[in-house]
Design a protein around this motif. Structure first.
Motif, mmCIF file in Angstrom:
data_model
loop_
_atom_site.group_PDB
_atom_site.id
_atom_site.type_symbol
_atom_site.label_atom_id
_atom_site.label_comp_id
_atom_site.label_asym_id
_atom_site.label_seq_id
_atom_site.Cartn_x
_atom_site.Cartn_y
_atom_site.Cartn_z
ATOM 1 N N TYR B 25 15.172 58.492 42.862
ATOM 2 C CA TYR B 25 13.941 57.707 42.782
ATOM 3 C C TYR B 25 14.205 56.352 43.419
ATOM 4 C CZ TYR B 25 15.517 54.788 38.906
ATOM 5 O OH TYR B 25 16.180 53.882 38.132
ATOM 6 N N SER B 26 13.112 55.629 43.676
ATOM 7 C CA SER B 26 13.162 54.465 44.579
ATOM 8 C C SER B 26 14.315 53.502 44.310
ATOM 9 C CB SER B 26 11.830 53.736 44.535
ATOM 10 O OG SER B 26 11.414 53.606 43.187
ATOM 11 N N HIS B 47 10.041 51.716 49.834
ATOM 12 C CA HIS B 47 8.805 52.342 49.393
ATOM 13 C C HIS B 47 7.969 52.778 50.575
ATOM 14 C CE1 HIS B 47 7.673 52.792 45.232
ATOM 15 N NE2 HIS B 47 8.574 51.870 44.949
ATOM 16 N N ASN B 51 6.958 56.621 51.438
ATOM 17 C CA ASN B 51 5.567 56.990 51.611
ATOM 18 C C ASN B 51 5.341 57.713 52.933
ATOM 19 O OD1 ASN B 51 2.842 56.694 50.506
ATOM 20 N ND2 ASN B 51 2.478 55.583 52.415
ATOM 21 N N ARG B 76 9.167 58.196 39.807
ATOM 22 C CA ARG B 76 8.738 59.220 40.756
ATOM 23 C C ARG B 76 9.987 59.753 41.459
ATOM 24 N NH1 ARG B 76 4.065 60.789 43.249
ATOM 25 N NH2 ARG B 76 2.868 59.250 42.097
ATOM 26 N N TYR B 78 12.081 62.115 44.082
ATOM 27 C CA TYR B 78 11.858 62.699 45.406
ATOM 28 C C TYR B 78 12.862 63.809 45.643
ATOM 29 C CZ TYR B 78 8.857 58.743 46.440
ATOM 30 O OH TYR B 78 7.845 57.832 46.419
#
Lengths: 874, 108
Positions: B25-26, B47, B51, B76, B78
């Motif tokens: 995650y980020s 970010h 995206n 979130r 990924y």
């Protein structure tokens, strides 16, 4: 300290961020925030949080506008307009009060915008206007500066800048004094202008229609005329190369014709003479090139783009250091002023033309702002006062499905509609007020046009929308917060406006200001009347003062004697009693080390009987040959007193000799004191009359009463025969006196207008308050009525509180106005009229009468209402 | 389609996600990038790249469980898609091919 990110930054993020990205972003920011709190401390972490929120504001994170909401607003606009229109029609009184109140105050705002637009369009026609700077100077003698900077500087500094400064594109130099009667053949025109160097045509955008701009102002005795002047002088003939004679003395060759100077130029002229003329004509004057002669030359620099102003300034300082030693004890400080700043900037001395100046602009802007703000406040006040009626409507809208922002939108719309309507009314008012405002002062006449151009109308439109938004935002927020269920269940149960105390304070404030303004205006008006009809010690009725403008007085007098209306004539050098002064240092005959400034006027032998001055002793002047030396003088009693001559006995003072400017004048007569200066000025009143041998410059003509205008016209037609060149410049003595107090009369008009506005606005505020109170107490009144209270009692009950407020306002306003006028205003004037009770009384009564009508009409309406109607609805 | 090509930073981020397997995650990606490449990776930049990668279909994302950290906000996560894997492999191939053609002495 909280370990929490700033709330507003969080909200900002929530507001702009797409919902699907929001949670993740918030989480990330929170995680970094926690880390930063540990590593760098809370304060720094919060700062970084804010930065990051701003940084995240990118195209892909921003929420797309909600098309449904927009669509809904769009569909609802029709409905909003309809309901707003209906509610305006239903409450005609309120709507018209709102519209009129806003319109009156907006008209002031419109004038303000007009002035701003006019002033800011000054000098923009110069192509290089943003690169042109004026060199301004300040003379400091023995370390003391004499106040403001001058717009002028010395010719010496202009030459030094031209010759030694690097990094300056061009220098334009203008010098005052190129003016006089220009003669071509038989035609003579009095013209004004400046001496100008060649740079003037390069730096400024004054395009030449004829002639070569590079050489037009090069050779001595060249003149460039404006188009209009050229047409006046030469008609349709070719002017280039022709000769014009200035003041029957010097011959100038026309080398160019330029386009007329635009209205919005801070310098205005009919012609420009070549600067090199001065080098030939003024060689004798040793002042021409002296460093501290900073009074007559305007210097404009054209700097390259992106020039370093500090570098230029430091070079100016170096120049001052180098040149200062040439003038002992004097330092000349030089500085730069941007061309765009001349009209709106500080009020410098020695301006090249009239300017408005920032002080006046700020005062006026502040005044308009206050007026508009209180009108907006009144709108708010009145709409909230009406909320009893509107709250049900809002409740139903909310039940049907309107959200907070829909309701807010509706009320903002309504305010905007009202303010745009007011804008239209204000525009009409603006057109009506425009000529009065421009004619308020001769300066304004020269400066402003206030042309209702499309741009200005656009500005007005935007302005009225902004006023609408400002006025409507508070009612909108108020109504959007109404709780639908509560309001529908029982409308009166909603506590609508808790801050009643605040409104009371505001009413007291508004009324105090109105009372102060109106009383102040009345006091100033009284002083004006007092000064205009001041006893000057001589008669001024039915006297016309004619400026001779170089013509022979004898010739004019001969013609005038033919007129039966003319009863008497006398010559004088200046008009007394209006603030024109000329003085001479006179030595005390008995104490050689004592001397005093004695004002004087040069008059002919008819002057004393003409003005009914009383000769206490001695005799009048007698006709003497033109070539004879001046030997005699007539003084007033004040001179005897000042010099302690002959124990102030007029008879024995005859024969005393006064020394002045290398002359010895014998006192041949003593006259009673009369007013030489302006009655409002605190100047000493030692005066002597000196004998004018020939053409004193001003001819006083006394005419028999009757049709003064016709007589004036007849004299004017006589003048045209004698002098076709100069326009007839003559005024009635009484008018001249009035004009000399035009400053006071202008402030009476302006203050009168503002007090009218203040009263209007305060009255509306009061009305709103009265309506609000009476409506909320309707039931109470009805019950009282059922129990047997009479109408008079009820009106007293309702109005009592308001009269208390007005009484408080009176007790604040009247004493403070009187104290202020006594301590400040009247202290500055000499011979003021004493303050009377009358002004305050008239002010209070007129304001009270308006308030009484307002309170009375509303309370009467409520007191007369049928209690059965009101109570059956329970 | 525009953008099947990988930018340099995009490739780094994609590789980093791949190393994490499933818990990328980020913030973790940021930290890992800083550690492995030695250059600072700004959250905003990462970010934006994530995206873009998702738009190109190279990664897919899903919200995880709520935890008490992060102010109760979910992460979130990924993961690299098949398209992502193909893009990474293709990029590697291009590089390997070029490397093999460099004469041995040129970079000694």
């Amino acid at each position: 300290m909280t370990k929490h990110p700033p709330r507003w930054a969080e909200r900002l993020l929530e507001w702009y961020c797409k919902p699907e990205l929001l949670e993740d972003l918030q989480g990330d920011l929170n995680e970094f925030f926690d880390r930063n709190v540990k590593a760098k401390g809370v304060r720094r972490a919060r700062f970084i949080y804010v930065l990051d929120v701003l940084k995240f504001c990118r195209l892909y994170t921003i929420r797309k506008p909600d098309s449904i909401t927009l669509l809904l607003h769009w569909i609802m606009i029709g409905s909003y307009i309809k309901t707003s229109g209906r509610s305006m029609l239903r409450n005609k009184l309120f709507s018209s009060i709102n519209i009129v109140g806003l319109a009156i105050s907006m008209s002031v705002g419109l004038i303000m915008i007009g002035v701003l637009v006019d002033i800011s369009s000054y000098d923009k026609f110069h192509e290089k206007h943003d690169r042109i700077y004026r060199v301004i100077s300040q003379r400091q003698h023995l370390g003391q500066d004499d106040g403001n900077f001058n717009a002028t500087t010395s010719r010496r500094s202009a030459r030094a800048i031209q010759e030694t400064f690097a990094g300056i594109d061009d220098v334009a130099v203008l010098h005052r004094g190129f003016e006089g009667d220009m003669k071509v053949g038989e035609k003579v025109l009095p013209l004004t202008g400046f001496y100008a160097n060649e740079g003037v045509l390069r730096v400024f955008s004054f395009p030449l229609l004829k002639g070569n701009p590079a050489t037009a102002l090069k050779a001595p005795f060249s003149v460039v005329l404006t188009e209009l002047t050229a047409r006046k002088l030469f008609g349709d003939d070719e002017p280039i190369g022709k000769t014009v004679i200035m003041n029957q003395d010097k011959a100038y060759t026309v080398t160019g014709v330029m386009k007329d100077v635009p209205k919005f130029s801070h310098m205005k002229f009919d012609m420009l003479g070549s600067m090199s003329t001065r080098d030939i004509a003024e060689t004798a004057s040793k002042n021409e090139w002296s460093w501290d002669n900073v009074w007559s030359t305007w210097v404009y620099l054209e700097l390259p783009e992106q020039a370093d102003l500090n570098a230029v300034q430091s070079r100016l300082n170096t120049l001052s250091r180098k040149e200062d030693p040439s003038t002992p004890n004097t330092h000349i400080q030089l500085a730069l002023q941007p061309l765009d700043n001349i009209m709106t900037g500080e009020n410098l001395n020695n301006q090249i033309g009239t300017i408005l100046g920032s002080t006046l602009l700020w005062v006026f802007a502040g005044l308009s702002f206050v007026v508009i703000l209180s009108a907006c406040f009144n709108y708010t006040n009145l709409s909230v006062a009406r909320s009893l009626r509107r709250s049900r409507e809002v409740g139903i809208r909310k039940v049907i499905g309107a959200l907070k922002h829909h309701v807010a939108m509706q009320f903002v719309m309504e305010a905007v509609i009202i303010s745009v309507l007011s804008g239209v009314v204000a525009f009409v008012l603006f057109l009506l007020l425009r000529p009065y405002f421009i004619n308020l002062q001769p300066d304004l006449q020269q400066l402003l046009v206030l042309e209702p151009s499309p741009f200005l109308v656009g500005c007005f439109f935007v302005f009225s929308i902004v006023v609408g938004l400002a006025a409507g935002i508070f009612p909108a927020l108020f109504f959007s917060r109404i709780n639908a269920i509560q309001v529908l269940k029982n409308a009166t149960s909603v506590r609508l406006f808790r801050k009643v105390t605040l409104r009371k304070v505001l009413i007291v404030f508004q009324y105090s200001v109105s009372l102060m303004l109106i009383t102040g205006t009345l006091i100033i008006f009284k002083e004006y009347k007092h000064f205009v009809s001041f006893d000057l010690g001589f008669s001024t009725a039915n006297i016309i003062n004619i400026r001779l403008q170089g013509n022979s007085a004898e010739r004019l007098k001969k013609e005038l004697r033919e007129l039966p209306e003319v009863t008497d004539m006398a010559e004088a050098w200046l008009v007394t009693g209006i603030g024109h002064y000329a003085g001479e240092q006179v030595r005390n005959p008995h104490q050689p080390e004592d001397s005093a400034l004695v004002y004087f006027n040069r008059v002919d032998e008819h002057y004393i009987p003409f003005l009914n001055l009383e000769l206490l002793a001695g005799r009048n002047f007698m006709t003497r040959p033109d070539s004879s030396e001046e030997r005699e003088v007539i003084v007033n009693q004040q001179v005897l007193k000042r010099f302690q001559l002959a124990e102030q006995n007029p008879q024995r003072a005859i024969g005393e000799v006064l020394h002045m400017a290398g002359k010895e004048l014998k006192i041949i007569g003593v006259i009673k004191d009369f007013r030489y200066g302006k009655p409002g000025n605190n100047t000493p009143n030692e005066v002597m009359l000196r004998h004018a041998v020939k053409d004193a410059g001003m001819l006083h003509v006394k005419i028999a009463g009757g049709d003064n205008a016709a007589t004036y016209a007849r004299i004017e037609s006589l003048w045209k025969k004698i002098d076709p060149v100069h326009t007839f410049s003559a005024k009635f003595y009484d008018d001249t006196i009035k004009e000399s107090f035009s400053g006071i009369s202008a402030s009476v008009k302006l203050a009168g207008f503002v007090s009218l506005l203040a009263i209007c606005i305060a009255s509306m505020g009061l009305l709103g308050m009265v309506v609000f109170t009476t409506e909320t107490r309707l039931k109470e009144i009805s019950i009282r009525k059922v129990l047997g209270a009479g109408e008079g009692k009820l009106m007293f009950l309702l109005g009592r509180g308001f009269f208390m407020l007005l009484a408080i306002a009176t007790f604040i306003a009247i004493p403070s106005t009187y104290l202020f006028c006594d301590a400040v205003l009247l202290k500055r004037m000499a011979n003021p009229a004493p303050l009377g009770v009358g002004e305050g009384l008239v002010g209070v009564l007129s304001v009270m009468a308006i308030a009484l009508v307002m309170i009375g009409s509303q309370t009467l309406k409520v007191a007369r209402s049928n209690p059965a109607e009101v109570l059956k609805n329970e | 389609m525009k953008g099947t090509n990988l930018g340099e930073f995009e490739e780094l981020v994609l590789l980093t996600i791949a190393t994490f397997v499933s818990d990328a995650y980020s913030v973790a990606i940021c930290d890992e990038l800083e550690k492995s490449s030695g250059r600072s990776a700004k959250l905003g930049v990462v970010h934006a790249v994530l995206n873009r990668l998702e738009e190109k279909g190279l990664v897919k994302s899903a919200l995880g469980e709520a935890t008490s950290t992060r102010g109760g906000k979910r992460k979130r996560f990924y993961t690299v898609t098949n398209g992502g894997k193909a893009a990474l492999l293709k990029a590697k191939e291009v590089r390997d091919g070029l490397w093999s053609r460099i004469p041995a002495f040129a970079l000694k």
